[in-house]
Design a protein around this motif. Structure first.
Motif, PDB file in Angstrom:
ATOM      1  N   PHE A 115      -4.637   4.738  -0.481  1.00 14.25           N
ATOM      2  CA  PHE A 115      -4.121   3.967  -1.618  1.00 14.25           C
ATOM      3  C   PHE A 115      -5.269   3.255  -2.348  1.00 14.25           C
ATOM      4  N   SER A 174      -7.259  -3.372  -0.264  1.00 13.00           N
ATOM      5  CA  SER A 174      -6.173  -3.592   0.697  1.00 13.00           C
ATOM      6  C   SER A 174      -6.663  -4.496   1.833  1.00 13.00           C
ATOM      7  N   TYR A 200      -1.168  -4.919   4.105  1.00 12.66           N
ATOM      8  CA  TYR A 200      -0.435  -3.934   4.907  1.00 12.66           C
ATOM      9  C   TYR A 200      -0.521  -4.334   6.369  1.00 12.66           C
ATOM     10  N   THR A 204       0.797  -1.234   0.000  1.00 11.73           N
ATOM     11  CA  THR A 204       0.000   0.000   0.000  1.00 11.73           C
ATOM     12  C   THR A 204       0.826   1.279   0.000  1.00 11.73           C
ATOM     13  N   ARG A 205       2.127   1.142   0.218  1.00 12.84           N
ATOM     14  CA  ARG A 205       2.979   2.343   0.146  1.00 12.84           C
ATOM     15  C   ARG A 205       4.399   1.945  -0.247  1.00 12.84           C
ATOM     16  N   SER A 252       2.234  -2.951  -6.722  1.00 12.62           N
ATOM     17  CA  SER A 252       0.787  -3.203  -6.873  1.00 12.62           C
ATOM     18  C   SER A 252       0.278  -2.534  -8.155  1.00 12.62           C
ATOM     19  N   GLU A 279       3.674  -0.228  -3.107  1.00 12.28           N
ATOM     20  CA  GLU A 279       2.623   0.496  -3.840  1.00 12.28           C
ATOM     21  C   GLU A 279       2.937   0.492  -5.338  1.00 12.28           C
ATOM     22  N   ALA A 300      -3.554  -5.810  -2.040  1.00 11.32           N
ATOM     23  CA  ALA A 300      -2.399  -5.184  -1.382  1.00 11.32           C
ATOM     24  C   ALA A 300      -2.528  -5.374   0.125  1.00 11.32           C
TER      25      ALA A 300
END
Ligand code: NDP
Length: 240
Positions: free
Chosen positions: A43, A51, A33, A11-12, A19, A16, A31
């Motif tokens: 995101f 996510s 996290y 997600t980051r 993805s 990210e 995704a």
């Protein structure tokens, strides 16, 4: 049918970008996290990628999380083990918890996630696993015995599992990024970072997209002949 992919820590940062790259290839991406809801929700909204929160260092949570993804999106074809943490310190200063958390999440996470996803890939005769290692797992790094050991372990894990998947259409590869401009590197003191950049032949940090491009290459339909390899994407900082 679109391939289904799970990206841990997706997600980051580098995850990210991975993805998004897999989505661009036509895959349906989940995704994962750890707990930063704000970043994950932003995101999902921005990218249109679902996510899922679980700790990759928790074996049971990985089994439950992957089962949920499979139920909602379909059987998992692609796994990118990207989630990772640092807890830096010299050996003298490093606590057992700092050692254990890094091994449990960075290396244990690869095992936990592969246990959930690899058997189904083998059964269906197609799969792609990409594990995100590190230049510091290849070369070592002062103040990182935990991280270097975990990342070095990922490279061994990759070569061993690649042998199990080879005849079953499942490739297993690793990427060893150099220093990439993400929150993880932002945590490095500026003076230290300056010294690091001075040692990178291309003269700059890498971008998350540049790692994602490597993952996309390894996950392609045509990628079946590449397995057990480590792609070093580091601006020339460590050549071997
Ligand atoms: P970031 O710190 O920017 O992002 C880490 C991601 O991993 C986040 O999505 C985070 O979730 C997730 N995560 C952390 N712990 C867990 C956990 N226990 N379970 C599930 N998810 C978790 O990292 P980077 O993007 O910089 O790094 C990504 C990978 O690349 C890591 O494995 C790192 O070691 C490796 N790497 C990075 C380099 C760099 O220079 N940045 C260099 C070489 C390798 P949440 O948002 O919820 O916290």
């Amino acid at each position: 049918m679109a391939r289904i992919a799970i990206v841990t820590g997706g997600t980051r940062g580098i995850g990210e970008a991975i993805s998004l790259a897999l989505k661009d290839m036509g895959m349906t991406v989940a995704a994962n996290y750890a707990g930063n809801e704000e970043k994950a929700n932003a995101f999902t909204e921005r990218a249109g990628i679902k996510s899922y929160k679980w700790d990759v260092g928790d074996y049971d949570a990985c089994q439950t999380g992957c089962a949920k993804v499979a139920e909602e999106l379909g059987p998992v074809d692609v796994l990118v083990n990207n989630a990772g943490i640092t807890r830096d310190g010299t050996l003298a200063r490093m606590s057992f918890d700092d050692w254990n958390d890094v091994i449990r999440i960075n290396l244990g996470g690869c095992f936990n996630m592969a246990k959930a996803c690899f058997p189904g890939m083998v059964e269906r005769g197609w799969g792609r696993i990409v594990n995100i290692g590190s230049i510091n797992g290849q070369a070592g790094q002062y103040g990182q015995v935990n991280y270097a050991a975990a990342k070095s372990g990922i490279h061994g894990f990759t070569k061993a599992l690649a042998q199990e998947g080879a005849k079953k259409g499942v490739t297993v590869n690793a990427i060893a990024p150099g220093y990439i401009d993400t929150d993880m590197v932002a945590a490095v003191p500026e003076a230290v970072l300056e010294k690091i950049v001075a040692k990178i032949p291309v003269g700059r940090l890498g971008q998350a997209d540049e790692i994602a491009r490597g993952v996309a290459f390894l996950c392609a339909e045509e990628g079946g002949f590449v397995t057990g390899s480590t792609l070093s994407l580091n601006g020339g900082q460590h050549m071997y």
